[in-house]
Design an enzyme around this catalytic site. Sequence first.
Site, PDB file in Angstrom:
ATOM      1  N   CYS A   4      -8.461 -13.085  18.557  1.00 29.24           N
ATOM      2  CA  CYS A   4      -9.089 -11.893  19.121  1.00 29.24           C
ATOM      3  C   CYS A   4     -10.401 -11.668  18.389  1.00 29.24           C
ATOM      4  CB  CYS A   4      -8.181 -10.684  18.923  1.00 29.24           C
ATOM      5  SG  CYS A   4      -6.456 -11.031  19.305  1.00 29.24           S
TER       6      CYS A   4
ATOM      7  N   ARG B  52       7.255   0.039   1.696  1.00 27.79           N
ATOM      8  CA  ARG B  52       7.151  -1.065   2.649  1.00 27.79           C
ATOM      9  C   ARG B  52       5.937  -1.929   2.354  1.00 27.79           C
ATOM     10  NH1 ARG B  52       5.619   3.772   4.353  1.00 27.79           N
ATOM     11  NH2 ARG B  52       4.130   4.147   6.035  1.00 27.79           N
TER      12      ARG B  52
ATOM     13  N   ARG C 175      -8.619  -8.833  10.418  1.00 33.56           N
ATOM     14  CA  ARG C 175      -8.492  -9.800   9.323  1.00 33.56           C
ATOM     15  C   ARG C 175      -9.302 -11.069   9.578  1.00 33.56           C
ATOM     16  NH1 ARG C 175      -2.700  -8.727   9.205  1.00 33.56           N
ATOM     17  NH2 ARG C 175      -2.877  -6.600   8.437  1.00 33.56           N
TER      18      ARG C 175
ATOM     19  N   ASP D  35      -7.047   3.716  10.591  1.00 36.56           N
ATOM     20  CA  ASP D  35      -6.658   3.097   9.329  1.00 36.56           C
ATOM     21  C   ASP D  35      -7.863   3.328   8.411  1.00 36.56           C
ATOM     22  OD1 ASP D  35      -4.994   1.765   7.594  1.00 36.56           O
ATOM     23  OD2 ASP D  35      -4.514   0.167   9.022  1.00 36.56           O
TER      24      ASP D  35
ATOM     25  N   CYS E  93     -10.639  -8.979  15.581  1.00 35.51           N
ATOM     26  CA  CYS E  93      -9.590  -8.980  14.551  1.00 35.51           C
ATOM     27  C   CYS E  93     -10.033  -8.338  13.239  1.00 35.51           C
ATOM     28  CB  CYS E  93      -9.147 -10.416  14.286  1.00 35.51           C
ATOM     29  SG  CYS E  93      -7.809 -10.508  13.082  1.00 35.51           S
TER      30      CYS E  93
ATOM     31  N   ASP F  99     -11.298  -0.777  13.605  1.00 29.67           N
ATOM     32  CA  ASP F  99     -11.682  -0.763  12.194  1.00 29.67           C
ATOM     33  C   ASP F  99     -13.159  -1.118  12.029  1.00 29.67           C
ATOM     34  OD1 ASP F  99      -9.124  -0.094  11.251  1.00 29.67           O
ATOM     35  OD2 ASP F  99      -8.463  -2.182  11.340  1.00 29.67           O
TER      36      ASP F  99
ATOM     37  N   LYS G  68      -2.896   4.698   7.366  1.00 31.79           N
ATOM     38  CA  LYS G  68      -3.085   5.192   8.731  1.00 31.79           C
ATOM     39  C   LYS G  68      -3.048   6.716   8.759  1.00 31.79           C
ATOM     40  CE  LYS G  68      -0.945   0.996  10.461  1.00 31.79           C
ATOM     41  NZ  LYS G  68      -0.622   0.384   9.143  1.00 31.79           N
TER      42      LYS G  68
ATOM     43  N   ARG H 187       0.827  -1.207   0.000  1.00 27.75           N
ATOM     44  CA  ARG H 187       0.000   0.000   0.000  1.00 27.75           C
ATOM     45  C   ARG H 187       0.857   1.250   0.000  1.00 27.75           C
ATOM     46  NH1 ARG H 187      -4.392  -0.545   4.010  1.00 27.75           N
ATOM     47  NH2 ARG H 187      -5.318  -1.402   2.111  1.00 27.75           N
ATOM     48  N   TYR H 188       1.918   1.216   0.768  1.00 28.24           N
ATOM     49  CA  TYR H 188       2.784   2.391   0.892  1.00 28.24           C
ATOM     50  C   TYR H 188       3.967   2.256  -0.068  1.00 28.24           C
ATOM     51  CZ  TYR H 188       0.369   3.445   5.311  1.00 28.24           C
ATOM     52  OH  TYR H 188      -0.557   3.754   6.262  1.00 28.24           O
TER      53      TYR H 188
ATOM     54  N   CYS I  42      -3.146 -17.994  14.799  1.00 26.29           N
ATOM     55  CA  CYS I  42      -2.756 -17.224  15.982  1.00 26.29           C
ATOM     56  C   CYS I  42      -2.873 -18.129  17.198  1.00 26.29           C
ATOM     57  CB  CYS I  42      -3.685 -16.021  16.170  1.00 26.29           C
ATOM     58  SG  CYS I  42      -3.688 -14.942  14.730  1.00 26.29           S
TER      59      CYS I  42
HETATM   60  C1  LIG Z   1       0.271  -0.517   8.991  1.00 23.88           C
HETATM   61  C2  LIG Z   1       0.750  -0.913   7.689  1.00 23.88           C
HETATM   62  C3  LIG Z   1       2.094  -0.725   7.340  1.00 23.88           C
HETATM   63  C4  LIG Z   1       3.106  -0.129   8.278  1.00 23.88           C
HETATM   64  O1  LIG Z   1       2.803   1.185   8.580  1.00 23.88           O
HETATM   65  P1  LIG Z   1       3.796   2.048   9.499  1.00 23.88           P
HETATM   66  O2  LIG Z   1       3.026   3.301   9.721  1.00 23.88           O
HETATM   67  O3  LIG Z   1       5.040   2.211   8.714  1.00 23.88           O
HETATM   68  O4  LIG Z   1       4.025   1.262  10.746  1.00 23.88           O
HETATM   69  C5  LIG Z   1       2.487  -1.093   6.079  1.00 23.88           C
HETATM   70  N1  LIG Z   1       1.626  -1.618   5.194  1.00 23.88           N
HETATM   71  C6  LIG Z   1       0.322  -1.798   5.497  1.00 23.88           C
HETATM   72  C7  LIG Z   1      -0.593  -2.356   4.470  1.00 23.88           C
HETATM   73  C8  LIG Z   1      -0.162  -1.464   6.757  1.00 23.88           C
HETATM   74  O5  LIG Z   1      -1.438  -1.661   7.057  1.00 23.88           O
HETATM   75  S1  SF4 Z   2      -5.631  -9.347  16.086  1.00 23.18           S
HETATM   76 FE1  SF4 Z   2      -6.099 -10.988  14.578  1.00 23.18          FE
HETATM   77  S2  SF4 Z   2      -4.122 -11.473  13.650  1.00 23.18           S
HETATM   78 FE2  SF4 Z   2      -3.686 -10.356  15.538  1.00 23.18          FE
HETATM   79  S3  SF4 Z   2      -3.401 -11.963  17.091  1.00 23.18           S
HETATM   80 FE3  SF4 Z   2      -5.532 -11.306  17.184  1.00 23.18          FE
HETATM   81  S4  SF4 Z   2      -6.614 -12.760  15.847  1.00 23.18           S
HETATM   82 FE4  SF4 Z   2      -4.440 -12.898  15.336  1.00 23.18          FE
END
Ligand SMILES: *Cc1c(COP(=O)(O)O)cnc(C)c1O
Ligand code: SF4
Length: 369
Positions: free
Chosen positions: A106, A93, A111, A306, A109, A269, A313, A89-90, A102
């Site tokens: 949680c 990175r 995801r 986010d 979560c 989220d 973010k 996305r960025y 996991c």
């Molecule tokens: C959070 C995130 C990052 C890392 O973001 P930082 O602000 O650099 O910690 C990188 N890629 C994705 C898709 C993210 O959600």
């Molecule tokens: S937030 Fe989601 S990915 Fe992170 S530890 Fe909890 S269940 Fe696993």
Amino acid sequence: MESWQQMLKQSLMKPEDIAARFGLPLEDVQRLNEVFKTRITSYYAGLIREKGDPLYRQMVPDTAELEGAGEPDPLSEEHDSPVPGLVHRYPDRVLFLVSPICASYCRFCTRKRKVGDVSKIHPVHIAAGIDYIRRHTEIRDVILSGGDPLMLGDRRLESILKRLRAIPHVEMLRIGTRIPCVLPQRITPELTAMLRKYHPLYMNVHFNHPDELTEEAVKALGLLADAGIPLGNQTVLLKGVNDDPEVMKKLVRKLLQARVRPYYIYQADYVKGTEHFRTRVEKGLEIMEALRGWTSGLSIPQFVIDAPGGGGKIPLLPNYVLSFGDDVILRNYEGKIFVYPQVGKKEKRETPRRRKPERVAECPMLHSH
Ligand SMILES: *Cc1c(COP(=O)(O)O)cnc(C)c1O
Ligand code: SF4
């Protein structure tokens, strides 16, 4: 089998066990387990004191998950995924999902749509992800996530780290993990001896409540810090868990004591099935207001949303700048107002830089803490 793997096997996983342990109707737990997997390590379950307490709320399935607004993939991660299991996305990175599972799931979560499901975060995609990173020379920071990367055994994790380290443009690695919170016994001297070979390696852990910083967790964090791994913490702002300035203040202070720097507080989220965890955004701002100035600056995380739709973010800050001009009018943590004279300001003042900033008035709009 290592002892942490044995402990993991004793987790509460079966709907029958969870229903019995927490006195819930079995059919509810079964239904919830189909929507999102249930697992609670026996260690974490042992920290739960009573029904509905902050640790209970995070891990014990609740029928509220079957209701409410939200989306399966509010951050549009799939849209920014050039190869399966990788989110780019960025500019510089990537987020690399290397483990589907996991130690504890949680309930909030982000995801939920794929975590716990091996068919959706599959080990066969790891090689393709590494290949993508190798071909994209702009990627200098790789964040291992999932699921939880520390659910991989030492050897499998090392094989990923080693291949990433061999890519010249990858300047640094990060691991995002909840293991020190839910299964601190996984942090062994063998693991840290392996990890330290791959520096610069950063780790972001995930603690949401001060009661999670037990003696075991603090010991695990100490082992990681002793291995030279800079530790950050990501917290999700959750109703009934940590939506309280005093709880957050206690959490960030305990984190610093454990040599962990608070990094982010996330606004929850807009995820389907987590409506009962969401707070109003104002709550996060109130918490930030209650931290800045009132406790060590080292302990102040950034409060971020986010952005739904994949905007990344976005930081939110209480409003400390009251007006901009040749003078910048500011207010401090106590609500007192100060003036900063800008360089290039037209009208002459007598030695403005030597004067202490003047206190103009109390800001009437502020509530005190
Ligand atoms: C959070 C995130 C990052 C890392 O973001 P930082 O602000 O650099 O910690 C990188 N890629 C994705 C898709 C993210 O959600
Ligand atoms: S937030 Fe989601 S990915 Fe992170 S530890 Fe909890 S269940 Fe696993």
